[in-house]
Design a protein around this motif. Structure first.
Motif, PDB file in Angstrom:
ATOM      1  N   ASN A 168     -34.897  22.593 -20.268  1.00  0.00           N
ATOM      2  CA  ASN A 168     -35.681  22.963 -19.076  1.00  0.00           C
ATOM      3  C   ASN A 168     -37.037  23.549 -19.471  1.00  0.00           C
ATOM      4  O   ASN A 168     -38.077  23.181 -18.912  1.00  0.00           O
ATOM      5  N   ILE A 169     -37.002  24.450 -20.436  1.00  0.00           N
ATOM      6  CA  ILE A 169     -38.248  25.095 -20.849  1.00  0.00           C
ATOM      7  C   ILE A 169     -39.186  24.086 -21.494  1.00  0.00           C
ATOM      8  O   ILE A 169     -40.397  24.085 -21.240  1.00  0.00           O
ATOM      9  N   SER A 170     -38.647  23.212 -22.297  1.00  0.00           N
ATOM     10  CA  SER A 170     -39.484  22.219 -22.976  1.00  0.00           C
ATOM     11  C   SER A 170     -40.165  21.300 -21.967  1.00  0.00           C
ATOM     12  O   SER A 170     -41.357  20.993 -22.084  1.00  0.00           O
ATOM     13  N   ASN A 171     -39.423  20.865 -20.957  1.00  0.00           N
ATOM     14  CA  ASN A 171     -40.005  20.002 -19.924  1.00  0.00           C
ATOM     15  C   ASN A 171     -41.103  20.729 -19.150  1.00  0.00           C
ATOM     16  O   ASN A 171     -42.184  20.183 -18.892  1.00  0.00           O
ATOM     17  N   LEU A 172     -40.813  21.973 -18.773  1.00  0.00           N
ATOM     18  CA  LEU A 172     -41.812  22.761 -18.027  1.00  0.00           C
ATOM     19  C   LEU A 172     -43.049  23.022 -18.882  1.00  0.00           C
ATOM     20  O   LEU A 172     -44.181  22.950 -18.392  1.00  0.00           O
ATOM     21  N   ALA A 173     -42.832  23.314 -20.157  1.00  0.00           N
ATOM     22  CA  ALA A 173     -43.960  23.596 -21.044  1.00  0.00           C
ATOM     23  C   ALA A 173     -44.831  22.362 -21.230  1.00  0.00           C
ATOM     24  O   ALA A 173     -46.072  22.459 -21.244  1.00  0.00           O
ATOM     25  N   ASN A 174     -44.197  21.196 -21.357  1.00  0.00           N
ATOM     26  CA  ASN A 174     -44.978  19.959 -21.471  1.00  0.00           C
ATOM     27  C   ASN A 174     -45.797  19.719 -20.207  1.00  0.00           C
ATOM     28  O   ASN A 174     -46.967  19.318 -20.272  1.00  0.00           O
ATOM     29  N   ASN A 175     -45.170  19.942 -19.049  1.00  0.00           N
ATOM     30  CA  ASN A 175     -45.892  19.769 -17.777  1.00  0.00           C
ATOM     31  C   ASN A 175     -47.040  20.764 -17.653  1.00  0.00           C
ATOM     32  O   ASN A 175     -48.130  20.423 -17.178  1.00  0.00           O
ATOM     33  N   LEU A 176     -46.780  22.015 -18.052  1.00  0.00           N
ATOM     34  CA  LEU A 176     -47.828  23.031 -18.000  1.00  0.00           C
ATOM     35  C   LEU A 176     -48.991  22.644 -18.900  1.00  0.00           C
ATOM     36  O   LEU A 176     -50.165  22.756 -18.512  1.00  0.00           O
ATOM     37  N   TYR A 177     -48.671  22.197 -20.105  1.00  0.00           N
ATOM     38  CA  TYR A 177     -49.722  21.772 -21.041  1.00  0.00           C
ATOM     39  C   TYR A 177     -50.554  20.638 -20.437  1.00  0.00           C
ATOM     40  O   TYR A 177     -51.791  20.665 -20.494  1.00  0.00           O
ATOM     41  N   THR A 178     -49.865  19.667 -19.843  1.00  0.00           N
ATOM     42  CA  THR A 178     -50.579  18.533 -19.227  1.00  0.00           C
ATOM     43  C   THR A 178     -51.505  19.000 -18.112  1.00  0.00           C
ATOM     44  O   THR A 178     -52.669  18.573 -18.020  1.00  0.00           O
ATOM     45  N   GLU A 179     -51.008  19.886 -17.257  1.00  0.00           N
ATOM     46  CA  GLU A 179     -51.805  20.341 -16.106  1.00  0.00           C
ATOM     47  C   GLU A 179     -52.989  21.202 -16.542  1.00  0.00           C
ATOM     48  O   GLU A 179     -54.067  21.129 -15.948  1.00  0.00           O
ATOM     49  N   ILE A 180     -52.791  22.001 -17.566  1.00  0.00           N
ATOM     50  CA  ILE A 180     -53.892  22.869 -17.992  1.00  0.00           C
ATOM     51  C   ILE A 180     -54.970  22.046 -18.682  1.00  0.00           C
ATOM     52  O   ILE A 180     -56.176  22.358 -18.608  1.00  0.00           O
ATOM     53  N   GLU A 181     -54.578  20.973 -19.346  1.00  0.00           N
ATOM     54  CA  GLU A 181     -55.563  20.062 -19.931  1.00  0.00           C
ATOM     55  C   GLU A 181     -56.344  19.339 -18.832  1.00  0.00           C
ATOM     56  O   GLU A 181     -57.559  19.147 -18.930  1.00  0.00           O
ATOM     57  N   LYS A 182     -55.638  18.952 -17.767  1.00  0.00           N
ATOM     58  CA  LYS A 182     -56.313  18.324 -16.626  1.00  0.00           C
ATOM     59  C   LYS A 182     -57.310  19.292 -15.985  1.00  0.00           C
ATOM     60  O   LYS A 182     -58.431  18.915 -15.634  1.00  0.00           O
ATOM     61  N   LEU A 183     -56.886  20.537 -15.820  1.00  0.00           N
ATOM     62  CA  LEU A 183     -57.768  21.550 -15.224  1.00  0.00           C
ATOM     63  C   LEU A 183     -59.000  21.752 -16.088  1.00  0.00           C
ATOM     64  O   LEU A 183     -60.136  21.810 -15.569  1.00  0.00           O
ATOM     65  N   ASP A 184     -58.805  21.869 -17.371  1.00  0.00           N
ATOM     66  CA  ASP A 184     -59.940  22.044 -18.291  1.00  0.00           C
ATOM     67  C   ASP A 184     -60.892  20.856 -18.210  1.00  0.00           C
ATOM     68  O   ASP A 184     -62.120  21.014 -18.201  1.00  0.00           O
ATOM     69  N   SER A 185     -60.338  19.661 -18.123  1.00  0.00           N
ATOM     70  CA  SER A 185     -61.167  18.458 -18.017  1.00  0.00           C
ATOM     71  C   SER A 185     -61.938  18.436 -16.699  1.00  0.00           C
ATOM     72  O   SER A 185     -63.120  18.069 -16.652  1.00  0.00           O
ATOM     73  N   LEU A 186     -61.265  18.831 -15.626  1.00  0.00           N
ATOM     74  CA  LEU A 186     -61.922  18.877 -14.317  1.00  0.00           C
ATOM     75  C   LEU A 186     -63.115  19.830 -14.320  1.00  0.00           C
ATOM     76  O   LEU A 186     -64.165  19.541 -13.741  1.00  0.00           O
ATOM     77  N   LEU A 187     -62.936  20.990 -14.952  1.00  0.00           N
ATOM     78  CA  LEU A 187     -64.003  21.992 -14.975  1.00  0.00           C
ATOM     79  C   LEU A 187     -65.289  21.451 -15.607  1.00  0.00           C
ATOM     80  O   LEU A 187     -66.387  21.886 -15.263  1.00  0.00           O
ATOM     81  N   ARG A 188     -65.158  20.499 -16.511  1.00  0.00           N
ATOM     82  CA  ARG A 188     -66.343  19.933 -17.157  1.00  0.00           C
ATOM     83  C   ARG A 188     -67.093  18.973 -16.231  1.00  0.00           C
ATOM     84  O   ARG A 188     -68.222  18.577 -16.540  1.00  0.00           O
ATOM     85  N   ARG A 189     -66.461  18.592 -15.117  1.00  0.00           N
ATOM     86  CA  ARG A 189     -67.101  17.641 -14.205  1.00  0.00           C
ATOM     87  C   ARG A 189     -68.011  18.299 -13.178  1.00  0.00           C
ATOM     88  O   ARG A 189     -68.634  17.607 -12.378  1.00  0.00           O
ATOM     89  N   VAL A 190     -68.081  19.628 -13.178  1.00  0.00           N
ATOM     90  CA  VAL A 190     -68.872  20.308 -12.150  1.00  0.00           C
ATOM     91  C   VAL A 190     -70.337  19.917 -12.214  1.00  0.00           C
ATOM     92  O   VAL A 190     -71.043  19.911 -11.192  1.00  0.00           O
ATOM     93  N   ASP A 191     -70.830  19.566 -13.392  1.00  0.00           N
ATOM     94  CA  ASP A 191     -72.237  19.172 -13.529  1.00  0.00           C
ATOM     95  C   ASP A 191     -72.550  17.857 -12.831  1.00  0.00           C
ATOM     96  O   ASP A 191     -73.725  17.497 -12.686  1.00  0.00           O
ATOM     97  N   ASP A 192     -71.511  17.123 -12.394  1.00  0.00           N
ATOM     98  CA  ASP A 192     -71.737  15.884 -11.653  1.00  0.00           C
ATOM     99  C   ASP A 192     -72.233  16.160 -10.241  1.00  0.00           C
ATOM    100  O   ASP A 192     -72.670  15.237  -9.541  1.00  0.00           O
TER     101      ASP A 192
END
Length: 698
Positions: A624-648
């Protein structure tokens, strides 16, 4: 404590009316009062005398510096300190303070929010003494309340438009009062009593939470096993550490002349409320700013932290500020006080109808006045009014208005006796109208309670709007009635028409219900759910025309504030998102990894001694923890990527909409995985204090 302790303490650090009478020559005091009452400029000779007396008093109180205390568009106060020291020819010093220094200052204005009013290298800004608000001593500094404006004269602060709005409503209210034969009334003021909600938590725990330090709210955190569901914190016994904090807070505020009256536990754990007595809107605004500042300072002395964010904790009530607003005359009339027979009280009904018209026609501006990123989490969350502006009048007053509109005779409800069932208690007359705690704008007998403000707000902005929109309604009433040949007939017609045109804004039911949202839409009321939805209405033609007519804002000042509010929203969300990324990458994921390693090591150890069949708990938890941690990692990477798009995105509205539509949902998704992990990871591994720690360990 002797009986004179509090009276002697109250206002002891304020250069108030009593001190001015004692220390100023009679003629100087008379000229100063005349300038204040009539809004005239202060003669430099008078200013020099006042400054000298003020300086001598401040020195006796231990002050070494003075500052022009002002309220820029940051939402907090600002001050630049100068000492009273001046050199002498023999290398010594004297303590000086001139009338020129009292009246005007020149702080650097380049780094304050200006909304495009100037480029960064144009730094000049000015502060000018507001003599309607008393000077006071804070931290060994004489603080002189001032307005703040640019080199070219635009308002850069929250005080200037407030003073303008007070003058506007004074002017229009006097026009209406004169029609009722109130020639003896010389001025009308708005009065405010802002109730202040706040949270208190332990400082040591606070310092272990980067989100609280940088944003004022928890960006991560699973609900505690116990929240507010038992309703046992509301009005409950105050804990000793909190009681000691409150006692010192009272004393410090009383010294500053702040009329704090009531204190109690609020609904949520660790939440409390402070309420002052009414005073003029200008003073109430200054006092509330001082209250918030003093709360934080006193809490720190007690090893505590005062949180003023609108929603510091998910899943329990956030904090608001109830703005109790009324209209009074210089001869003591409360213009929102019904008579014994309110159905026949024409003057009261006229002013009441003006407020009804104002709130309906300018519901967008009232919503804007309470719009910010923090309050978006709170409004409509079954703990605060929704983002839909409506008015509560109660059944009796609504019945009176219905009878007037339909030209019917109103049969007043008799006050009934309330049986309490205990012989030793007296019988109390039961009010025919209850209070409505779900209404955004409720009539409470002789005032209106505007309940949509967030706890961090300066009360200046909402009261600028309230004063201005009511001034506009009174102006339209006066325009219609001043030329009437038959005043009573014209007034009757005006009240009926106003009620018919604007009764849609009156709602006496449950504002928290889904049914009300549907009903409000049928009525054509606005539902501006977020700050980004609301702010574009600020620059609508009708609103620009309103502010320009009453000399509150120029169009340039309006557009400047629109830009500042949008930019502030975007900056807040950006800081929150970056903080979340930092916490999850540097604290949460490493802690989860350590716990997974512990589980893995346990499984290996069990297998080594032949207990392979006894690892279901470890394997299940690890999976359970491993699955949640993988999902958290994926979402935080998406968030970080989104933040770089603000200059658009270029213009402030599109940037703010980007944060609202993309960044906030991404943060919410990442948080859901982090909060689920908190419930599974061992407490000794979890790197930050939990909600149970923060809310109950005081």
């Amino acid at each position: 404590m002797n009986k004179d302790y509090v009276p002697n303490l109250f206002g002891s650090m304020v250069f108030n009316e009593k001190i001015m009478k004692e220390r100023l020559p009679k003629q100087t005091y008379k000229e100063l009062k005349s300038c204040i009452d009539k809004g005239k400029a202060l003669n430099i000779n008078v200013a020099n005398i006042v400054a000298c007396a003020m300086k001598d008093w401040a020195l006796e109180k231990g002050a070494t510096h003075f500052t022009h205390w002002f309220q820029p568009m940051t939402g907090i106060t600002a001050e630049k300190h100068d000492s009273f020291i001046s050199p002498t020819e023999d290398g010594q010093i004297i303590m000086e303070f001139s009338g020129k220094e009292l009246i005007k200052g020149e702080p650097d204005a380049s780094s304050f929010p200006n909304g495009g009013l100037r480029v960064t290298f144009e730094a000049r800004g000015y502060t000018a003494w507001d003599p309607t608000s008393y000077a006071f001593i804070k931290d060994n500094t004489l603080c002189i309340p001032t307005v703040f404006y640019s080199y070219s004269g635009e308002a850069l602060d929250k005080k200037t438009p407030l003073l303008r709005s007070m003058e506007a409503i004074n002017k229009q209210a006097l026009r209406v009062l004169n029609l009722f034969g109130n020639e003896d009334v010389k001025s009308v003021i708005t009065t405010v009593g802002p109730e202040q909600e706040y949270f208190i938590i332990d400082k040591d725990l606070y310092l272990k939470r980067l989100d609280l330090i940088l944003t004022g709210r928890t960006l991560l955190g699973a609900k505690a096993p116990k929240g507010q569901e038992l309703e046992d914190h509301y009005f409950g016994i105050i804990k000793p550490r909190i009681a000691a904090f409150m006692e010192e807070l009272d004393k410090e505020l009383w010294k500053l002349g702040v009329l704090v009256k009531t204190k109690h536990n609020e609904v949520a754990p660790a939440q409390h409320e402070l309420a002052p007595i009414f005073t003029t809107t200008n003073l109430a605004t200054d006092h509330n700013q001082l209250t918030m500042e003093t709360m934080k300072k006193v809490a720190d002395k007690h090893g505590l932290v005062c949180l003023l964010h609108e929603k510091p904790f998910e899943g329990i009530n956030g904090s608001g500020k109830h703005n109790n607003w009324s209209l009074s005359t210089d001869n003591g009339q409360n213009l929102l006080e019904p008579g014994k027979t309110p159905a026949k009280n024409a003057q009261f009904l006229t002013f009441l109808c003006a407020v009804i018209k104002a709130v309906d026609e300018y519901q967008d501006l009232l919503r804007i006045s309470v719009a910010n990123a923090g309050n978006d989490h709170r409004l409509g969350a079954n703990e605060a009014p929704p983002a839909i502006v409506s008015m509560f009048l109660g059944d009796e007053l609504s019945g009176i208005l219905d009878a007037i509109e339909n030209n019917e005779k109103y049969s007043a409800k008799d006050k009934v006796e309330m049986e309490l069932g205990v012989d030793v208690l007296p019988r109390f007359p039961k009010d025919t109208t209850d209070r409505n705690r779900t209404s955004p704008f409720a009539f409470t007998g002789n005032k209106f309670e505007f309940r949509m403000l967030g706890s961090t707000f300066s009360v200046s902005g909402p009261n600028v709007i309230l004063n201005t929109i009511v001034a506009e309604a009174l102006s339209s009433f006066a325009d219609e009635l001043e030329g009437a040949t038959d005043f009573k007939k014209a007034l009757n017609s005006l009240i009926k028409k106003t009620l018919k045109d604007h009764k849609r804004i009156i709602f006496n039911g449950n504002n928290y219900s889904d049914e009300w949202i549907q009903e409000a839409e049928k009525r054509g009321l606005l539902n501006l759910r977020t700050t980004v939805d609301a702010l574009p209405y600020f620059i609508k033609d009708k609103n620009i025309a309103l502010f320009e007519k009453h000399n509150i804002f120029t169009e340039t000042e309006i557009r400047s504030r629109y830009e500042i509010l949008l930019e502030n929203y975007s900056k807040i969300i950006n800081i929150e998102a970056l903080t979340m990324v930092d916490m999850i990458r540097k604290e949460i994921l490493p802690a989860v990894t350590n716990y997974m390693k512990n589980l893995s090591d346990t499984i290996i150890a069990k297998k080594s001694i032949g207990l392979s069949n006894c690892c279901d708990m470890e394997r299940g938890t690890l999976t359970n923890i491993s699955n949640l941690a993988n999902n958290l990692y994926t979402e935080i990477e998406k968030l970080d990527s989104l933040l770089r798009r603000v200059d658009d995105y270029s213009d402030p509205l599109s940037v703010a909409d980007f944060y609202k539509s993309l960044i906030i949902p991404a943060m919410e998704k990442a948080r859901s995985y982090a909060d689920s992990l908190e419930l599974l990871v061992g407490k000794e591994y979890w790197p930050i204090p939990t909600y149970a720690d923060l809310l109950y360990k005081i």
